[in-house]
Design a protein around this motif. Structure first.
Motif, mmCIF file in Angstrom:
data_model
loop_
_atom_site.group_PDB
_atom_site.id
_atom_site.type_symbol
_atom_site.label_atom_id
_atom_site.label_comp_id
_atom_site.label_asym_id
_atom_site.label_seq_id
_atom_site.Cartn_x
_atom_site.Cartn_y
_atom_site.Cartn_z
ATOM 1 N N SER A 297 0.838 -1.198 0.000
ATOM 2 C CA SER A 297 0.000 0.000 0.000
ATOM 3 C C SER A 297 0.872 1.247 0.000
ATOM 4 O O SER A 297 2.076 1.195 0.309
ATOM 5 C CB SER A 297 -0.913 0.013 1.229
ATOM 6 O OG SER A 297 -0.157 0.242 2.399
ATOM 7 N N ASP A 298 0.259 2.397 -0.354
ATOM 8 C CA ASP A 298 1.012 3.647 -0.340
ATOM 9 C C ASP A 298 1.549 3.939 1.056
ATOM 10 O O ASP A 298 2.670 4.438 1.215
ATOM 11 C CB ASP A 298 0.107 4.793 -0.813
ATOM 12 C CG ASP A 298 -0.199 4.704 -2.299
ATOM 13 O OD1 ASP A 298 0.399 3.851 -2.976
ATOM 14 O OD2 ASP A 298 -1.037 5.490 -2.778
ATOM 15 N N ALA A 299 0.751 3.616 2.077
ATOM 16 C CA ALA A 299 1.197 3.847 3.454
ATOM 17 C C ALA A 299 2.394 2.966 3.793
ATOM 18 O O ALA A 299 3.331 3.399 4.481
ATOM 19 C CB ALA A 299 0.046 3.581 4.424
ATOM 20 N N ASP A 300 2.391 1.720 3.304
ATOM 21 C CA ASP A 300 3.522 0.823 3.551
ATOM 22 C C ASP A 300 4.797 1.371 2.917
ATOM 23 O O ASP A 300 5.880 1.326 3.519
ATOM 24 C CB ASP A 300 3.229 -0.569 2.996
ATOM 25 C CG ASP A 300 2.117 -1.281 3.759
ATOM 26 O OD1 ASP A 300 1.983 -1.034 4.970
ATOM 27 O OD2 ASP A 300 1.391 -2.082 3.129
ATOM 28 N N TYR A 301 4.667 1.899 1.692
ATOM 29 C CA TYR A 301 5.838 2.453 1.025
ATOM 30 C C TYR A 301 6.339 3.703 1.746
ATOM 31 O O TYR A 301 7.545 3.917 1.900
ATOM 32 C CB TYR A 301 5.515 2.787 -0.432
ATOM 33 C CG TYR A 301 5.661 1.611 -1.361
ATOM 34 C CD1 TYR A 301 6.873 1.325 -1.963
ATOM 35 C CD2 TYR A 301 4.593 0.766 -1.622
ATOM 36 C CE1 TYR A 301 7.019 0.238 -2.813
ATOM 37 C CE2 TYR A 301 4.725 -0.325 -2.466
ATOM 38 C CZ TYR A 301 5.946 -0.579 -3.058
ATOM 39 O OH TYR A 301 6.078 -1.665 -3.895
ATOM 40 N N ALA A 302 5.411 4.541 2.221
ATOM 41 C CA ALA A 302 5.814 5.750 2.944
ATOM 42 C C ALA A 302 6.521 5.393 4.242
ATOM 43 O O ALA A 302 7.538 6.007 4.606
ATOM 44 C CB ALA A 302 4.580 6.611 3.216
ATOM 45 N N ALA A 303 5.994 4.386 4.944
ATOM 46 C CA ALA A 303 6.625 3.970 6.203
ATOM 47 C C ALA A 303 8.013 3.403 5.954
ATOM 48 O O ALA A 303 8.964 3.685 6.704
ATOM 49 C CB ALA A 303 5.735 2.942 6.902
ATOM 50 N N ALA A 304 8.147 2.594 4.877
ATOM 51 C CA ALA A 304 9.452 2.022 4.561
ATOM 52 C C ALA A 304 10.445 3.109 4.170
ATOM 53 O O ALA A 304 11.636 3.052 4.539
ATOM 54 C CB ALA A 304 9.309 1.005 3.436
ATOM 55 N N ARG A 305 9.977 4.126 3.444
ATOM 56 C CA ARG A 305 10.857 5.217 3.041
ATOM 57 C C ARG A 305 11.335 6.004 4.262
ATOM 58 O O ARG A 305 12.512 6.361 4.382
ATOM 59 C CB ARG A 305 10.125 6.137 2.056
ATOM 60 C CG ARG A 305 11.027 7.196 1.423
ATOM 61 C CD ARG A 305 10.249 8.074 0.454
ATOM 62 N NE ARG A 305 9.590 7.273 -0.567
ATOM 63 C CZ ARG A 305 8.269 7.134 -0.667
ATOM 64 N NH1 ARG A 305 7.460 7.715 0.219
ATOM 65 N NH2 ARG A 305 7.748 6.412 -1.632
ATOM 66 N N TRP A 307 11.543 4.892 7.349
ATOM 67 C CA TRP A 307 12.479 4.045 8.095
ATOM 68 C C TRP A 307 13.865 4.066 7.464
ATOM 69 O O TRP A 307 14.879 4.213 8.156
ATOM 70 C CB TRP A 307 11.946 2.613 8.141
ATOM 71 C CG TRP A 307 12.935 1.644 8.706
ATOM 72 C CD1 TRP A 307 13.187 1.392 10.031
ATOM 73 C CD2 TRP A 307 13.843 0.827 7.957
ATOM 74 N NE1 TRP A 307 14.196 0.464 10.160
ATOM 75 C CE2 TRP A 307 14.620 0.100 8.894
ATOM 76 C CE3 TRP A 307 14.068 0.644 6.597
ATOM 77 C CZ2 TRP A 307 15.605 -0.809 8.507
ATOM 78 C CZ3 TRP A 307 15.051 -0.258 6.211
ATOM 79 C CH2 TRP A 307 15.809 -0.967 7.155
ATOM 80 N N TYR A 308 13.910 3.944 6.146
ATOM 81 C CA TYR A 308 15.205 3.883 5.484
ATOM 82 C C TYR A 308 15.932 5.225 5.544
ATOM 83 O O TYR A 308 17.154 5.274 5.729
ATOM 84 C CB TYR A 308 15.029 3.449 4.021
ATOM 85 C CG TYR A 308 16.337 3.244 3.302
ATOM 86 C CD1 TYR A 308 17.197 2.215 3.678
ATOM 87 C CD2 TYR A 308 16.725 4.080 2.259
ATOM 88 C CE1 TYR A 308 18.411 2.029 3.034
ATOM 89 C CE2 TYR A 308 17.932 3.900 1.605
ATOM 90 C CZ TYR A 308 18.771 2.876 2.001
ATOM 91 O OH TYR A 308 19.976 2.689 1.356
ATOM 92 N N ASP A 309 15.173 6.325 5.394
ATOM 93 C CA ASP A 309 15.807 7.645 5.517
ATOM 94 C C ASP A 309 16.414 7.817 6.905
ATOM 95 O O ASP A 309 17.507 8.390 7.059
ATOM 96 C CB ASP A 309 14.777 8.745 5.256
ATOM 97 C CG ASP A 309 14.388 8.827 3.787
ATOM 98 O OD1 ASP A 309 15.112 8.261 2.942
ATOM 99 O OD2 ASP A 309 13.344 9.456 3.485
ATOM 100 N N LEU A 314 21.847 7.740 10.184
ATOM 101 C CA LEU A 314 22.758 7.244 11.213
ATOM 102 C C LEU A 314 24.200 7.146 10.725
ATOM 103 O O LEU A 314 25.130 7.006 11.517
ATOM 104 C CB LEU A 314 22.298 5.883 11.710
ATOM 105 C CG LEU A 314 20.927 5.817 12.403
ATOM 106 C CD1 LEU A 314 20.575 4.379 12.736
ATOM 107 C CD2 LEU A 314 20.938 6.686 13.660
ATOM 108 N N VAL A 315 24.364 7.174 9.416
ATOM 109 C CA VAL A 315 25.700 7.053 8.837
ATOM 110 C C VAL A 315 26.472 8.347 9.056
ATOM 111 O O VAL A 315 26.023 9.433 8.679
ATOM 112 C CB VAL A 315 25.619 6.723 7.336
ATOM 113 C CG1 VAL A 315 27.028 6.620 6.751
ATOM 114 C CG2 VAL A 315 24.854 5.427 7.126
#
Length: 316
Positions: A297-305, A307-309, A314-315
């Motif tokens: 879902s669009d919400a799943d993609y937004a949450a994953a984005r 999280w990854y950002d 942290l780098v």
């Protein structure tokens, strides 16, 4: 889409001549007061849109009996880019037997029409006009025009729709006369941009494979399957670039603005020669796009984005 010239909408181009099923489709798409412009071929309609002579056109893309209209697919898929399907409509193919007013069925000795129309009415003609000669002409409109020009006391008839009868002043002797009463043709409104997401969309693409290697098609299809994207049609067509060089025309549920569709297209693009998007349109039957599987879902993609950002932040 609304464009005006000197206070008047620009003409809507369509495959002519007047009185055909394509004109019926064009009447559905036309804005109030917008004139229709019949053109002699599918190529002429697409070129008129591409060159900016008109802003939109109407062409057939698929028939329930004959399948894909390959002339349209080839011109959109292999011709110069920049023309896209923007909307679609399904027109029932309801054929009638047309004759000069006062003609009765028993008097008819000849039926003139386009070969496809004659083929779609074979059983009815064999049953009711088994001794009549069947004459091929360029279009249903041409056959009906010949009937009109023959005038009274003629024994010829034509196949066509009710609009054609009305335009030429002919009489409907019998209707419906087509053999398959579920027959319909899908027509597309074409323009120079893609329409926005509607929520009940279908996308059409052409996939150009970069070389002939085992499993490439399976790889392409797996990117859609793993994201729960339902494919509704796959057609293989020769690209005309070299013998044995084929491209895949693929229709699937969803819109290019859907995150899971965009993700699939990006994944496919990495593994093939090229992708051309032909259209991303609201489905003619209004069927809503299916619910997206978990994680797509669009919400799943937004949450994953998000999280990854955060992970990348942290780098040091």
């Amino acid at each position: 889409m609304k464009t005006v010239t000197d206070g008047q909408p620009k003409p809507l181009a369509h495959l002519g001549p007047a009185g055909t099923f394509t004109e019926l489709a064009a009447m559905r798409f036309a804005q109030p007061g917008q004139p229709l412009s019949p053109l002699p071929s599918i190529r002429a309609v697409i070129e008129a849109v591409r060159n900016g002579h008109v802003d939109a056109g109407v062409v057939p893309i698929e028939n329930a009996v004959e399948g894909a209209v390959t002339a349209t697919l080839d011109l959109l898929g292999f011709g110069p880019p920049g023309v896209y399907m923007q909307a679609e409509t399904d027109v029932p193919i309801e054929m009638a037997l047309l004759a000069f007013p006062g003609t009765v069925l028993d008097e008819i000795t000849e039926v003139r029409s386009h070969p496809v129309a004659l083929g779609q009415c074979t059983q009815w003609l064999d049953t009711h006009l088994d001794s009549a000669a069947l004459i091929d002409v360029a279009s249903t409109a041409e056959g009906a025009t010949q009937v009109r020009d023959a005038g009274a006391h003629s024994s010829i008839a034509a196949l066509g729709n009710a609009l054609l009868a009305e335009q030429l002043g002919l009489e409907i002797v019998a209707a419906p006369v087509q053999d398959l009463h579920t027959n319909a043709t899908r027509f597309a409104l074409i323009g120079r941009s893609l329409p926005p997401l509607s929520g009940h969309d279908r996308t059409s693409i052409v996939v150009f494979l970069d070389n002939d290697r085992a499993g490439q098609l399976l790889s392409v299809l797996s990117h859609f399957a793993s994201r729960g994207i339902n494919l509704t049609r796959i057609v293989s067509r020769p690209t005309r670039r070299a013998f044995g060089d084929y491209a895949m025309f693929i229709d699937f549920e969803g819109h290019v603005e859907d995150n899971h569709v965009g993700n699939a297209l990006r994944a496919v693009h990495r593994h093939v020669g090229d992708i051309r998007v032909l259209g991303s349109v609201a489905r003619a039957d209004g069927t809503p796009s299916p619910s997206k599987p978990q994680g797509e879902s669009d919400a799943d993609y937004a949450a994953a984005r998000t999280w990854y950002d955060g992970l990348r932040n942290l780098v040091q």
